[in-house]
Design a protein around this motif. Structure first.
Motif, PDB file in Angstrom:
ATOM      1  N   GLN A  27       0.832  -1.204   0.000  1.00 28.72           N
ATOM      2  CA  GLN A  27       0.000   0.000   0.000  1.00 28.72           C
ATOM      3  C   GLN A  27       0.870   1.258   0.000  1.00 28.72           C
ATOM      4  OE1 GLN A  27      -2.710  -0.110   3.313  1.00 28.72           O
ATOM      5  NE2 GLN A  27      -3.897  -1.831   2.482  1.00 28.72           N
ATOM      6  N   LEU A  28       1.961   1.212   0.774  1.00 34.88           N
ATOM      7  CA  LEU A  28       2.884   2.350   0.829  1.00 34.88           C
ATOM      8  C   LEU A  28       3.534   2.581  -0.540  1.00 34.88           C
ATOM      9  CD1 LEU A  28       4.145   4.464   2.691  1.00 34.88           C
ATOM     10  CD2 LEU A  28       5.962   2.826   3.188  1.00 34.88           C
ATOM     11  N   THR A  29       3.916   1.501  -1.211  1.00 33.02           N
ATOM     12  CA  THR A  29       4.504   1.612  -2.547  1.00 33.02           C
ATOM     13  C   THR A  29       3.478   2.187  -3.524  1.00 33.02           C
ATOM     14  OG1 THR A  29       5.964  -0.262  -2.111  1.00 33.02           O
ATOM     15  CG2 THR A  29       5.594   0.307  -4.417  1.00 33.02           C
ATOM     16  N   ASP A  30       2.242   1.676  -3.438  1.00 30.02           N
ATOM     17  CA  ASP A  30       1.180   2.203  -4.308  1.00 30.02           C
ATOM     18  C   ASP A  30       0.928   3.683  -4.027  1.00 30.02           C
ATOM     19  OD1 ASP A  30       0.906  -0.277  -5.463  1.00 30.02           O
ATOM     20  OD2 ASP A  30      -0.922  -0.824  -4.355  1.00 30.02           O
ATOM     21  N   LEU A  31       0.897   4.047  -2.759  1.00 32.47           N
ATOM     22  CA  LEU A  31       0.688   5.454  -2.396  1.00 32.47           C
ATOM     23  C   LEU A  31       1.835   6.339  -2.900  1.00 32.47           C
ATOM     24  CD1 LEU A  31      -0.760   5.166   1.229  1.00 32.47           C
ATOM     25  CD2 LEU A  31      -1.948   5.982  -0.811  1.00 32.47           C
ATOM     26  N   ALA A  32       3.065   5.833  -2.803  1.00 37.23           N
ATOM     27  CA  ALA A  32       4.219   6.600  -3.294  1.00 37.23           C
ATOM     28  C   ALA A  32       4.113   6.805  -4.802  1.00 37.23           C
ATOM     29  CB  ALA A  32       5.525   5.884  -2.934  1.00 37.23           C
ATOM     30  N   ARG A  33       3.696   5.735  -5.522  1.00 36.62           N
ATOM     31  CA  ARG A  33       3.509   5.872  -6.969  1.00 36.62           C
ATOM     32  C   ARG A  33       2.406   6.888  -7.271  1.00 36.62           C
ATOM     33  NH1 ARG A  33       3.800  -0.388  -7.858  1.00 36.62           N
ATOM     34  NH2 ARG A  33       6.049  -0.652  -8.121  1.00 36.62           N
ATOM     35  N   SER A  34       1.302   6.806  -6.552  1.00 34.98           N
ATOM     36  CA  SER A  34       0.200   7.755  -6.756  1.00 34.98           C
ATOM     37  C   SER A  34       0.664   9.179  -6.471  1.00 34.98           C
ATOM     38  CB  SER A  34      -0.983   7.411  -5.846  1.00 34.98           C
ATOM     39  OG  SER A  34      -1.546   6.182  -6.211  1.00 34.98           O
ATOM     40  N   ARG A  35       1.427   9.324  -5.354  1.00 32.25           N
ATOM     41  CA  ARG A  35       1.940  10.650  -5.012  1.00 32.25           C
ATOM     42  C   ARG A  35       2.851  11.171  -6.126  1.00 32.25           C
ATOM     43  NH1 ARG A  35       6.571  10.475  -1.200  1.00 32.25           N
ATOM     44  NH2 ARG A  35       7.466  10.027  -3.222  1.00 32.25           N
ATOM     45  N   ASP A  36       3.757  10.340  -6.629  1.00 27.35           N
ATOM     46  CA  ASP A  36       4.661  10.749  -7.709  1.00 27.35           C
ATOM     47  C   ASP A  36       3.870  11.141  -8.959  1.00 27.35           C
ATOM     48  OD1 ASP A  36       6.721  10.226  -6.003  1.00 27.35           O
ATOM     49  OD2 ASP A  36       7.332   8.339  -6.967  1.00 27.35           O
ATOM     50  N   SER A  37       2.819  10.388  -9.244  1.00 28.81           N
ATOM     51  CA  SER A  37       1.975  10.684 -10.389  1.00 28.81           C
ATOM     52  C   SER A  37       1.294  12.046 -10.224  1.00 28.81           C
ATOM     53  CB  SER A  37       0.907   9.597 -10.478  1.00 28.81           C
ATOM     54  OG  SER A  37       0.656   9.235 -11.784  1.00 28.81           O
ATOM     55  N   VAL A  38       0.768  12.285  -9.027  1.00 22.72           N
ATOM     56  CA  VAL A  38       0.098  13.564  -8.756  1.00 22.72           C
ATOM     57  C   VAL A  38       1.095  14.716  -8.823  1.00 22.72           C
ATOM     58  CG1 VAL A  38      -1.061  14.903  -6.937  1.00 22.72           C
ATOM     59  CG2 VAL A  38      -1.807  12.568  -7.439  1.00 22.72           C
ATOM     60  N   VAL A  39       2.301  14.508  -8.305  1.00 26.41           N
ATOM     61  CA  VAL A  39       3.342  15.551  -8.363  1.00 26.41           C
ATOM     62  C   VAL A  39       3.693  15.858  -9.812  1.00 26.41           C
ATOM     63  CG1 VAL A  39       5.789  15.991  -7.891  1.00 26.41           C
ATOM     64  CG2 VAL A  39       4.298  15.153  -6.061  1.00 26.41           C
TER      65      VAL A  39
END
Length: 134
Positions: A28-40
């Motif tokens: 979940q943390l990895t998925d959240l980091a990917r989502s965060r990077d995508s949003v950034v």
């Protein structure tokens, strides 16, 4: 001894569940980091587009100002040209009147010359006749 065996089994099961939960949390943390990077990345793209749009708007505003100045200059030139055309038309009309006056004067002189030639011819004829009588 069986009690401690059960406790050990229970602790081992809890440990296994906790390890699975930690693995899930890591995913979940990895998925959240990917989502965060995508949003950034999306945010940065929007910021770049906004900046580019602002630059375009500024450039268009400057171009509009330049074109407006050019239009005003051309309008001034047109007014000056129209004034010059009017002056040339007035001068042309005046020259046309002068030319007409000169034509009339030339016609009068030609008429006078024809009259003089006619008068001279009749006087010459009369002189020739008087000479022949002598």
């Amino acid at each position: 001894h069986a009690d401690s065996q059960r406790q050990l089994q229970h602790v081992s099961t809890e440990r296994e569940q906790l390890l699975n939960m930690m693995a899930d949390l890591r995913r979940q943390l990895t998925d959240l980091a990917r989502s965060r990077d995508s949003v950034v990345l999306e945010r940065d793209s929007v910021v770049l587009e906004r900046d580019a749009s602002a630059k375009k708007a500024k450039r268009y505003k400057q171009e509009k100002k330049t074109l407006s100045n050019e239009v005003m200059s051309l309008e001034v030139e047109m007014q000056m040209s129209l004034k010059m055309v009017q002056e040339v038309q007035e001068i042309s009309a005046n020259k046309e009147e002068e030319v007409e006056g000169l034509r009339n004067m030339l016609k009068e002189r030609e008429d006078a010359l024809v009259g003089l030639q006619s008068d001279f011819a009749s006087k010459e004829e009369a002189w020739i006749e008087s000479m022949e009588r002598m």
